[in-house]
Design an enzyme around this catalytic site. Structure first.
Site, PDB file in Angstrom:
ATOM      1  N   LYS A  24     -23.165  37.967  14.074  1.00  0.00           N
ATOM      2  CA  LYS A  24     -23.351  36.806  14.912  1.00  0.00           C
ATOM      3  C   LYS A  24     -22.668  37.337  16.207  1.00  0.00           C
ATOM      4  O   LYS A  24     -21.873  37.896  16.455  1.00  0.00           O
ATOM      5  CB  LYS A  24     -22.289  35.913  14.400  1.00  0.00           C
ATOM      6  CG  LYS A  24     -22.653  34.890  13.608  1.00  0.00           C
ATOM      7  CD  LYS A  24     -21.807  33.760  13.126  1.00  0.00           C
ATOM      8  CE  LYS A  24     -22.241  32.615  13.186  1.00  0.00           C
ATOM      9  NZ  LYS A  24     -21.106  31.534  12.734  1.00  0.00           N
TER      10      LYS A  24
HETATM   11  C1  E4P Z   1     -21.302  28.155  12.183  1.00  0.00           C
HETATM   12  O1  E4P Z   1     -21.988  28.963  12.184  1.00  0.00           O
HETATM   13  C2  E4P Z   1     -20.297  27.761  13.027  1.00  0.00           C
HETATM   14  O2  E4P Z   1     -19.679  29.083  13.371  1.00  0.00           O
HETATM   15  C3  E4P Z   1     -19.314  26.492  12.654  1.00  0.00           C
HETATM   16  O3  E4P Z   1     -20.234  25.685  12.111  1.00  0.00           O
HETATM   17  C4  E4P Z   1     -18.460  26.057  14.026  1.00  0.00           C
HETATM   18  O4  E4P Z   1     -17.953  25.063  13.510  1.00  0.00           O
HETATM   19  P1  E4P Z   1     -16.811  24.090  14.338  1.00  0.00           P
HETATM   20  O5  E4P Z   1     -17.488  23.590  15.540  1.00  0.00           O
HETATM   21  O6  E4P Z   1     -16.427  23.082  13.423  1.00  0.00           O
HETATM   22  O7  E4P Z   1     -15.765  25.474  14.485  1.00  0.00           O
END
Ligand code: E4P
Length: 238
Positions: A94
Site C-alpha cells: 500500500k
Molecule cells: C483499508 O484499506 C483502510 O486502510 C481502512 O479501511 C481505513 O479505515 P478507517 O478509515 O476506518 O481507518
C-alpha cells in the site's frame, strides 16, 4: 477451497490483522483477501509488521494481503515496499496517493508496478485521486468511504463515478472500498459498483445476523422436533 482469489463477482476482503478473525471468516468461505494499515496492525497488537505480515500472508495464501509503507520520502517508500514484497508473493504494497505533505506518491506506485510488485494506492478520498492512481498503473485503488462521509461528501457517488470511468477506458485497476463504519456502508459500496469491499470482522458478523432470522430458525427447529416426536409416537402405537 472456497473464497479463493479467483472468485468471480464482487470480492470481500477482511480489514484486519487479527489471525483468529481471519481464520474464522475464511472458514465461512467469505474471505478473498486481507487489507491492513499501520493503525489496524497497532490496534490488533501486531507490532512487528514484517513478521505479522508474513504470518497473515501464509494463512491466507494465495489470496492477497495489503501491507502499508510508513514513510514520506519516495526512496524510503521504495525500500520498504521491496522489503515487504519479498516476504511473500501474495503481499501487495500500500502506497498512499499523496504523503502527509501533499506530495504525490504515484511515481513510487508506478515504479513498483513496473518491477512486478502489486500496489494498492490507498487513502483516496476523491474521484481525481482514484483516477490518477489508475493512470499510474495501480493494481488496486482504495477509496475510503467512511472518511469521505466524515467530511460531508457522498462516498457512493465517488465509488460509482470511479467504477464507471475505469470501465469506460478499460483500466486494470480494481476499486477496494474501505473505511467501512456501518453494516449499511457495505450495501452502499456494493450497489455503487465496488469491485472489492474490505470489511472489519465485527461488521461482517453484524451484516449476517438478524433477530427475526434467529426467531424464524428457532420455530423451524422446534416444529421439526415436534414432527419427529409424532413419528416416534405413531411407531410405538403400531
Ligand atoms: C483499508 O484499506 C483502510 O486502510 C481502512 O479501511 C481505513 O479505515 P478507517 O478509515 O476506518 O481507518
Amino acid at each position: 477451497m472456497s473464497g479463493s482469489s479467483a472468485a468471480t463477482g464482487m470480492e470481500l476482503f477482511l480489514d484486519s490483522a487479527n489471525i483468529e478473525e481471519i481464520k474464522r471468516w475464511m472458514d465461512e468461505g467469505l474471505v478473498d483477501g486481507v487489507t491492513t494499515n499501520p493503525s489496524i496492525m497497532y490496534a490488533d497488537g501486531v507490532y512487528d509488521v514484517e513478521r505479522g505480515a508474513a504470518r497473515i500472508a501464509e494463512v491466507v495464501h494465495p489470496r492477497p494481503v495489503a501491507v502499508e509503507v510508513t514513510a514520506d520520502e519516495g526512496g524510503e517508500m521504495l525500500r520498504q515496499a521491496r522489503t515487504l514484497a519479498r516476504l511473500a508473493e501474495n503481499i501487495v504494497v500500500k502506497i498512499p496517493v499523496i504523503n502527509q505533505f501533499g506530495e504525490p506518491c504515484l511515481r513510487v506506485a508506478g515504479a513498483l508496478e513496473q518491477e512486478g510488485i502489486r500496489v494498492n494506492v490507498t487513502a483516496c478520498l476523491a474521484f481525481g485521486q482514484a483516477a490518477m492512481a489508475a493512470k499510474a498503473g495501480a493494481t488496486y485503488v482504495s477509496i475510503f468511504s467512511g472518511r469521505i462521509s466524515d467530511e460531508g461528501h457522498d462516498a457512493q457517488a465517488v465509488v460509482r463515478a470511479t467504477a464507471e470511468w475505469l470501465a469506460r477506458w478499460g483500466y486494470k485497476s480494481r476499486i477496494i472500498v474501505g473505511s467501512i463504519r456501518r453494516a449499511y456502508d457495505i450495501q452502499e459500496a456494493a450497489l455503487a459498483g465496488a469491485h472489492i469491499i474490505t470489511v472489519p470482522p465485527r461488521l461482517l458478523g453484524k451484516l449476517l445476523d438478524h433477530r427475526y432470522t434467529r426467531d424464524t430458525v428457532r420455530v423451524f427447529v422446534e416444529d421439526g422436533r415436534k414432527a419427529l416426536a409424532k413419528m416416534e409416537e405413531a411407531r410405538v402405537r403400531t
